[in-house]
Design a protein around this motif. Structure first.
Motif, PDB file in Angstrom:
ATOM      1  N   VAL A 153       0.812  -1.349   0.016  1.00 27.49           N
ATOM      2  CA  VAL A 153      -0.084  -0.186   0.142  1.00 27.49           C
ATOM      3  C   VAL A 153       0.947   1.276   0.132  1.00 27.49           C
ATOM      4  N   MET A 154       1.757   1.226   0.762  1.00 23.09           N
ATOM      5  CA  MET A 154       2.915   2.485   0.770  1.00 23.09           C
ATOM      6  C   MET A 154       3.327   2.932  -0.541  1.00 23.09           C
ATOM      7  N   GLY A 155       4.034   1.534  -1.294  1.00 25.48           N
ATOM      8  CA  GLY A 155       4.677   1.824  -2.426  1.00 25.48           C
ATOM      9  C   GLY A 155       3.613   2.556  -3.587  1.00 25.48           C
ATOM     10  N   ALA A 156       2.387   1.773  -3.701  1.00 22.93           N
ATOM     11  CA  ALA A 156       1.570   2.435  -4.520  1.00 22.93           C
ATOM     12  C   ALA A 156       1.259   3.667  -4.212  1.00 22.93           C
ATOM     13  N   GLY A 157       0.888   4.217  -2.993  1.00 14.43           N
ATOM     14  CA  GLY A 157       0.716   5.422  -2.601  1.00 14.43           C
ATOM     15  C   GLY A 157       1.700   6.316  -2.869  1.00 14.43           C
ATOM     16  N   ILE A 158       2.929   5.963  -2.907  1.00 12.35           N
ATOM     17  CA  ILE A 158       3.992   6.908  -3.125  1.00 12.35           C
ATOM     18  C   ILE A 158       4.188   7.345  -4.578  1.00 12.35           C
ATOM     19  N   ALA A 159       3.645   5.997  -5.330  1.00  9.62           N
ATOM     20  CA  ALA A 159       4.092   6.139  -6.777  1.00  9.62           C
ATOM     21  C   ALA A 159       2.830   6.699  -7.375  1.00  9.62           C
ATOM     22  N   ALA A 160       1.565   7.041  -6.483  1.00 12.65           N
ATOM     23  CA  ALA A 160       0.572   7.755  -7.053  1.00 12.65           C
ATOM     24  C   ALA A 160       0.651   9.205  -6.610  1.00 12.65           C
ATOM     25  N   ALA A 161       1.009   9.380  -5.515  1.00 12.98           N
ATOM     26  CA  ALA A 161       1.032  10.648  -4.989  1.00 12.98           C
ATOM     27  C   ALA A 161       2.378  11.475  -4.156  1.00 12.98           C
ATOM     28  N   GLY A 162       3.400  10.697  -4.240  1.00 11.09           N
ATOM     29  CA  GLY A 162       4.565  11.087  -3.737  1.00 11.09           C
ATOM     30  C   GLY A 162       4.684  10.765  -2.209  1.00 11.09           C
ATOM     31  N   PHE A 163       5.981  10.973  -1.779  1.00  9.78           N
ATOM     32  CA  PHE A 163       6.203  10.747  -0.281  1.00  9.78           C
ATOM     33  C   PHE A 163       5.438  11.320   0.618  1.00  9.78           C
ATOM     34  N   ALA A 164       4.947  12.599   0.215  1.00  9.81           N
ATOM     35  CA  ALA A 164       3.994  13.179   1.263  1.00  9.81           C
ATOM     36  C   ALA A 164       2.833  12.672   1.546  1.00  9.81           C
ATOM     37  N   ALA A 165       2.341  11.654   0.803  1.00 11.42           N
ATOM     38  CA  ALA A 165       0.974  11.256   0.970  1.00 11.42           C
ATOM     39  C   ALA A 165       1.170  10.030   1.908  1.00 11.42           C
ATOM     40  N   VAL A 166       2.333   9.570   2.357  1.00 11.35           N
ATOM     41  CA  VAL A 166       2.735   8.598   3.512  1.00 11.35           C
ATOM     42  C   VAL A 166       2.533   9.167   4.803  1.00 11.35           C
ATOM     43  N   ASN A 167       1.730   8.414   5.984  1.00 12.10           N
ATOM     44  CA  ASN A 167       1.637   8.790   7.248  1.00 12.10           C
ATOM     45  C   ASN A 167       3.090   8.428   7.871  1.00 12.10           C
ATOM     46  N   TRP A 168       4.029   9.081   8.047  1.00 14.17           N
ATOM     47  CA  TRP A 168       5.305   8.659   8.500  1.00 14.17           C
ATOM     48  C   TRP A 168       5.419   8.221   9.883  1.00 14.17           C
ATOM     49  N   PRO A 169       4.775   8.900  10.728  1.00 15.02           N
ATOM     50  CA  PRO A 169       4.656   8.328  12.174  1.00 15.02           C
ATOM     51  C   PRO A 169       4.124   6.973  12.294  1.00 15.02           C
ATOM     52  N   SER A 170       2.976   6.688  11.334  1.00 13.48           N
ATOM     53  CA  SER A 170       2.396   5.338  11.326  1.00 13.48           C
ATOM     54  C   SER A 170       3.474   4.388  10.923  1.00 13.48           C
ATOM     55  N   MET A 171       4.203   4.666   9.850  1.00 13.73           N
ATOM     56  CA  MET A 171       5.495   3.728   9.693  1.00 13.73           C
ATOM     57  C   MET A 171       6.396   3.617  10.338  1.00 13.73           C
ATOM     58  N   GLY A 172       6.647   4.919  11.272  1.00 12.08           N
ATOM     59  CA  GLY A 172       7.599   4.502  12.405  1.00 12.08           C
ATOM     60  C   GLY A 172       7.221   3.673  13.276  1.00 12.08           C
ATOM     61  N   SER A 173       6.022   3.655  13.792  1.00 10.29           N
ATOM     62  CA  SER A 173       5.450   2.581  14.868  1.00 10.29           C
ATOM     63  C   SER A 173       5.445   1.117  14.248  1.00 10.29           C
ATOM     64  N   ILE A 174       5.223   1.031  12.949  1.00 10.35           N
ATOM     65  CA  ILE A 174       5.585  -0.265  12.287  1.00 10.35           C
ATOM     66  C   ILE A 174       6.840  -0.756  12.446  1.00 10.35           C
ATOM     67  N   ALA A 175       7.883   0.095  12.058  1.00 13.74           N
ATOM     68  CA  ALA A 175       9.284  -0.029  12.218  1.00 13.74           C
ATOM     69  C   ALA A 175       9.705  -0.514  13.545  1.00 13.74           C
ATOM     70  N   LEU A 176       9.161   0.338  14.587  1.00 16.75           N
ATOM     71  CA  LEU A 176       9.393   0.094  15.674  1.00 16.75           C
ATOM     72  C   LEU A 176       8.990  -1.483  16.263  1.00 16.75           C
ATOM     73  N   SER A 177       7.784  -2.029  15.620  1.00 11.34           N
ATOM     74  CA  SER A 177       7.242  -3.241  16.129  1.00 11.34           C
ATOM     75  C   SER A 177       8.299  -4.330  15.403  1.00 11.34           C
ATOM     76  N   TRP A 178       8.980  -4.154  14.388  1.00 11.49           N
ATOM     77  CA  TRP A 178      10.050  -5.146  13.806  1.00 11.49           C
ATOM     78  C   TRP A 178      11.030  -5.360  14.919  1.00 11.49           C
ATOM     79  N   ILE A 179      11.256  -4.612  15.803  1.00  9.85           N
ATOM     80  CA  ILE A 179      12.189  -4.780  16.847  1.00  9.85           C
ATOM     81  C   ILE A 179      11.366  -5.340  17.894  1.00  9.85           C
TER      82      ILE A 179
END
Length: 492
Positions: free
Chosen positions: A174-200
């Motif tokens: 979903v993130m990749g398609a969103g970036i391709a459609a509307a650029g990096f500004a379309a991404v909710n980076w805090p949500s991505m940060g919490s997902i990245a934190l969950s990797w650890i």
């Protein structure tokens, strides 16, 4: 008619043996083709089901294609994700491979159909600004790209023998398609940060909880003089904890379709179920342990049935939750084509849920054994006590993560639990070696190379799995972005 000579019998036996070897070789070579053939047939049936239920209206071809890719994704989830639930039980010899596949297929399907969520978020985990995909065609191709890319990535990971998170694969898609459609500004980076934190957080917390339970079992049951008496005292307690934890887990994560339950109410339900389980299991364990020898093999028998039950419950909860990873984007495409507008969350049609449930079961039966063996026996050696700790850890960690609001992966937690058990065994073995050396200074020390060779966790698998976890989101995102650009430019 003359009877054949002995030399003729030997010649006949050799010829028959060659024919038998040829038949076995043909079956061995053709076995993978059977799985591919059945998978292709299921995908075709899924597309026909979509055509039958959606009807011949505008956008039917898009829905049919999405149904095929949704079925493909469900097959891959069954091949990869379900190993986390059944692998420890199979590795501990509490279940045969065939028994594990049957139980998992039934529990996964029941979880998906009986307790799978009615509503699924179309923008997974809120990582993309909904206004960025407000154009209907852009939204449809973004969901299609996310579905295809996540399925391809999970398929590749299964082929490589790496258990990865299908949730994170969809998030990356979903993130990749969103970036391709509307650029990096379309991404909710805090949500991505919490997902990245969950990797650890996910694997570390799962590993710590599993190691803590194993340490408790070793101290209070295994390394005591009267193991049977200790088991009679503590195994009912562990069964009560398991029952209470799974009741809480299923109340929080597995019955959303039937009734909404908050975390506090779920904990109260878990405490009540745990108390009942203790009262019921104490006399059963006492009766089962009568006449048992005072050794570890007897303890393994006492943990066998609870481990099988826990594996089935994990599969039920997994089916209730993760089926949305397979059918969420498909449900979003169906809704968009039917209603003609974008929606932040949509209901999942029954026929879509059926595709997800049966796809997961078929994927498990056809391709699951490879990852089941990986998780169950190739990372570290498991017995029923260790596998029981992994199952408990998975349920407890999901509950804690839900309380903290972290988007964790059941894959990361379960595999982290296996690693935690293995690394604790290494620590405990090293500790006992040091104690023996201090008590008997004359004992010969092992060379450093030999000590590395005797490690109880296979480092090659550890590095492969961790690497696959790290690159899952960016790999799925890159795939999705490329697929979206192709779809949007050629079809959209």
């Amino acid at each position: 008619m003359t009877e054949p000579k002995p030399s003729q019998w030997r010649t006949l036996d050799k010829d028959l043996d060659r024919i038998s070897q040829l038949e076995r070789a043909t079956l061995y070579i053709g076995r993978p083709m059977v799985g591919l053939g059945v998978s292709f047939a299921f995908i075709v049936v899924a597309t026909l089901l979509a055509a039958a239920f959606f009807g011949f209206q505008q956008g039917t071809l898009v829905v049919i294609a999405a149904a095929g890719f949704g079925a493909y994704m469900a097959l891959n989830i069954g091949a990869n994700d379900v190993a986390n639930n059944m692998g420890p039980a199979v590795g501990a010899n509490a279940l045969t491979m065939g028994g594990a596949i049957v139980i998992a297929a039934l529990c996964e399907s029941a979880g998906a159909l009986l307790a799978g969520g009615d509503v699924v978020s179309t923008i997974s985990k809120g990582i993309i600004d909904p206004t960025a995909l407000a154009d209907l065609n852009v939204f449809i191709w973004a969901m299609m790209a996310a579905l295809i890319s996540s399925a391809l990535w999970v398929n590749l990971a299964t082929w490589l023998g790496a258990p990865v998170s299908t949730t994170h694969s969809v998030v990356g898609g979903v993130m990749g398609a969103g970036i391709a459609a509307a650029g990096f500004a379309a991404v909710n980076w805090p949500s991505m940060g919490s997902i990245a934190l969950s990797w650890i957080v996910s694997p570390v917390l799962g590993g710590v909880v599993a190691a803590a339970f194993l340490a408790f079992i070793k101290k209070n049951i295994i390394y005591v003089d009267d193991k049977i008496a200790a088991a009679r005292r503590w195994v009912p307690v562990l069964i009560a904890i398991m029952s209470g934890v799974f009741a809480t887990y299923l109340a929080v994560k597995g019955v959303n379709k039937l009734v909404r339950i908050d975390l506090l109410t779920a904990v109260i339900i878990g405490l009540a179920v745990g108390a009942v389980a203790y009262v019921a299991s104490a006399p059963l364990i006492r009766r089962q342990s009568e006449g048992m020898e005072n050794r570890n093999k007897s303890l393994k028998a006492l943990f066998g049935l609870p481990l099988v039950i826990s594996a089935g419950l994990l599969s039920f909860a997994h089916g209730a939750n993760d089926v949305a990873n397979a059918v969420g984007p498909l449900a979003a495409i169906v809704h968009a084509e039917q209603v003609g507008e974008f929606a932040g969350s949509v209901s999942i049609p029954t026929w879509v849920m059926v595709i997800g449930a049966f796809g997961i079961s078929f994927g498990l039966m056809l391709f699951g054994p490879k990852l089941i063996r990986m998780v169950g026996s190739q990372i570290t050696k498991l017995n029923p006590m260790r596998a029981y700790c992994v199952a408990l850890s998975a349920a407890i960690t999901v509950i804690v993560a839900s309380w903290l609001g972290l988007p964790v992966s059941s894959t990361h937690i379960a595999v982290g639990g296996v690693f935690g058990v293995g690394f604790y065994r290494e620590y405990h073995a090293e500790k006992r070696i040091r104690q023996n050396l201090s008590a008997k200074p004359t004992v010969k020390r092992l060379a450093p190379e030999e000590r590395r060779r005797r490690k109880l966790v296979r480092r090659s698998h550890f590095m492969t799995i961790v690497a696959a976890w790290i690159i899952t989101v960016p790999a799925a995102a890159l795939l999705s972005a490329g697929i979206f650009l192709i779809l949007n430019s050629t079809i959209g």
